[in-house]
Design a protein around this motif. Structure first.
Motif, PDB file in Angstrom:
ATOM      1  N   LEU A  22      -5.947  -3.447  10.554  1.00  0.00           N
ATOM      2  CA  LEU A  22      -5.131  -4.537  11.104  1.00  0.00           C
ATOM      3  C   LEU A  22      -5.689  -5.904  10.703  1.00  0.00           C
ATOM      4  CD1 LEU A  22      -4.363  -3.142  14.679  1.00  0.00           C
ATOM      5  CD2 LEU A  22      -2.792  -3.294  12.738  1.00  0.00           C
ATOM      6  N   LEU A  23      -6.999  -6.054  10.738  1.00  0.00           N
ATOM      7  CA  LEU A  23      -7.622  -7.314  10.328  1.00  0.00           C
ATOM      8  C   LEU A  23      -7.379  -7.587   8.846  1.00  0.00           C
ATOM      9  CD1 LEU A  23     -11.033  -7.123  12.250  1.00  0.00           C
ATOM     10  CD2 LEU A  23      -9.182  -8.763  12.648  1.00  0.00           C
ATOM     11  N   SER A  24      -7.430  -6.535   8.026  1.00  0.00           N
ATOM     12  CA  SER A  24      -7.173  -6.694   6.590  1.00  0.00           C
ATOM     13  C   SER A  24      -5.740  -7.128   6.335  1.00  0.00           C
ATOM     14  CB  SER A  24      -7.464  -5.387   5.848  1.00  0.00           C
ATOM     15  OG  SER A  24      -8.820  -5.025   5.970  1.00  0.00           O
ATOM     16  N   LEU A  25      -4.826  -6.506   7.066  1.00  0.00           N
ATOM     17  CA  LEU A  25      -3.411  -6.873   6.914  1.00  0.00           C
ATOM     18  C   LEU A  25      -3.177  -8.313   7.352  1.00  0.00           C
ATOM     19  CD1 LEU A  25      -0.624  -5.768   6.136  1.00  0.00           C
ATOM     20  CD2 LEU A  25      -0.319  -5.055   8.516  1.00  0.00           C
ATOM     21  N   GLY A  70      -7.725  -0.787  -0.713  1.00  0.00           N
ATOM     22  CA  GLY A  70      -8.656  -1.126   0.357  1.00  0.00           C
ATOM     23  C   GLY A  70      -8.403  -0.312   1.611  1.00  0.00           C
ATOM     24  N   ALA A  71      -7.122  -0.109   1.928  1.00  0.00           N
ATOM     25  CA  ALA A  71      -6.770   0.677   3.121  1.00  0.00           C
ATOM     26  C   ALA A  71      -7.265   2.111   2.993  1.00  0.00           C
ATOM     27  CB  ALA A  71      -5.261   0.646   3.323  1.00  0.00           C
ATOM     28  N   MET A  72      -7.129   2.698   1.804  1.00  0.00           N
ATOM     29  CA  MET A  72      -7.609   4.075   1.598  1.00  0.00           C
ATOM     30  C   MET A  72      -9.126   4.147   1.690  1.00  0.00           C
ATOM     31  SD  MET A  72      -5.105   5.706  -1.342  1.00  0.00           S
ATOM     32  CE  MET A  72      -5.275   4.374  -2.524  1.00  0.00           C
ATOM     33  N   ILE A  73      -9.800   3.127   1.174  1.00  0.00           N
ATOM     34  CA  ILE A  73     -11.269   3.095   1.226  1.00  0.00           C
ATOM     35  C   ILE A  73     -11.741   2.966   2.671  1.00  0.00           C
ATOM     36  CG2 ILE A  73     -13.279   1.668   0.634  1.00  0.00           C
ATOM     37  CD1 ILE A  73     -11.792   1.071  -2.047  1.00  0.00           C
ATOM     38  N   ILE A  74     -11.083   2.085   3.442  1.00  0.00           N
ATOM     39  CA  ILE A  74     -11.429   1.928   4.863  1.00  0.00           C
ATOM     40  C   ILE A  74     -11.192   3.240   5.597  1.00  0.00           C
ATOM     41  CG2 ILE A  74     -10.741   0.794   7.020  1.00  0.00           C
ATOM     42  CD1 ILE A  74     -10.095  -1.709   5.331  1.00  0.00           C
ATOM     43  N   PHE A 124     -13.137  -4.514   1.325  1.00  0.00           N
ATOM     44  CA  PHE A 124     -14.074  -3.690   2.089  1.00  0.00           C
ATOM     45  C   PHE A 124     -15.040  -2.898   1.207  1.00  0.00           C
ATOM     46  CE2 PHE A 124     -15.149   0.046   4.747  1.00  0.00           C
ATOM     47  CZ  PHE A 124     -15.513  -0.593   5.932  1.00  0.00           C
ATOM     48  N   MET A 125     -14.804  -2.885  -0.103  1.00  0.00           N
ATOM     49  CA  MET A 125     -15.554  -1.977  -0.968  1.00  0.00           C
ATOM     50  C   MET A 125     -17.076  -2.168  -0.912  1.00  0.00           C
ATOM     51  SD  MET A 125     -14.808  -0.907  -4.915  1.00  0.00           S
ATOM     52  CE  MET A 125     -13.089  -0.588  -4.539  1.00  0.00           C
TER      53      MET A 125
END
Length: 234
Positions: A22-25, A70-74, A124-125
């Motif tokens: 949510l923060l990333s979005l 990024g979402a998949m990595i998180i 996030f990587m």
């Protein structure tokens, strides 16, 4: 009964992972929707006093493809890490890894920039590499299979680091810094970043973690190892 309710909880996504998504979005939306300048990790703005970039950069992505990656990595790396250490420690270490990786990136970047251009860091990587570094240095496995070859587990993050080089908007230097931070922590040289389980259990009961525990569609991972094992075996 209790068993069915516990099984239902197991199917829910980990609380901190959903919070990170949510923060990333939210952090990426201004740039994606209105072409606002992204808040990336760069030396210039930090010298101007924008110290918030030491943490906010991990939530920022410049395009939808990067956001999806990024979402998949998180989801994968962050989710596994949260299940191992608990929601409280996941949030604390994510912040610590982000800041330490950023500081090391800025330190090394001042030397690298003399011979090559240093790309801005985002996403996030770097934190994911720190988590991977912790996991592999503390793993009981000695070897694992990669493309049919048995390789030492400690080499796996370095192989993935080479693959990540080809991901758009991925900073090789910052990913390297994240991996180094994670391996140093995993080897026990950053013991000051750890806190006792009793502290984690107390933090489970205070805001904002007490609020996360009450959200029915999230899976909150407790700070106590005994509680995590009970949750995992249910």
């Amino acid at each position: 009964g209790r068993g069915s309710s516990m099984a239902a909880v197991q199917r829910f996504p980990p609380a901190a992972v959903v919070l990170m998504l949510l923060l990333s979005l939210g952090a990426s939306a201004p740039g994606l929707l209105w072409a606002a300048p992204p808040i990336l990790l760069r030396p210039g703005p930090l010298r101007a006093g924008e110290v918030h970039r030491l943490i906010t950069y991990i939530f920022v992505y410049e395009d939808l493809t990067s956001l999806a990656c990024g979402a998949m990595i998180i989801w994968y790396f962050g989710g596994n890490f949260e299940r191992n250490v608990g929601t409280v420690k996941h949030c604390f270490l994510t912040t610590a890894f982000a800041i330490l990786s950023a500081l090391l990136y800025l330190l090394l970047g001042s030397f690298v920039s003399r011979v090559s251009e240093v790309e801005s860091a985002e996403g996030f990587m770097p934190v994911a590499f720190a988590m991977l570094g912790v996991s592999t240095t503390r793993s009981r496995m000695k070897r694992t299979l990669i493309f049919g070859f048995r390789v030492p587990v400690v080499l796996v993050p370095w192989f993935i680091l080479c693959v990540a080089w080809f991901i758009p908007h991925s900073s090789l230097l910052c990913n390297l810094c994240g991996l180094l931070v994670g391996e140093v922590y995993g080897l026990g040289y950053c013991s000051h970043l750890d806190f006792p389980e009793s502290v984690g259990s107390k933090l489970d009961r205070v805001f904002p973690f007490s609020l996360l525990k009450r959200i029915p569609v999230l899976r909150y991972i407790p700070g106590s190892l005994a509680e995590r094992r009970a949750l995992a075996s249910s």
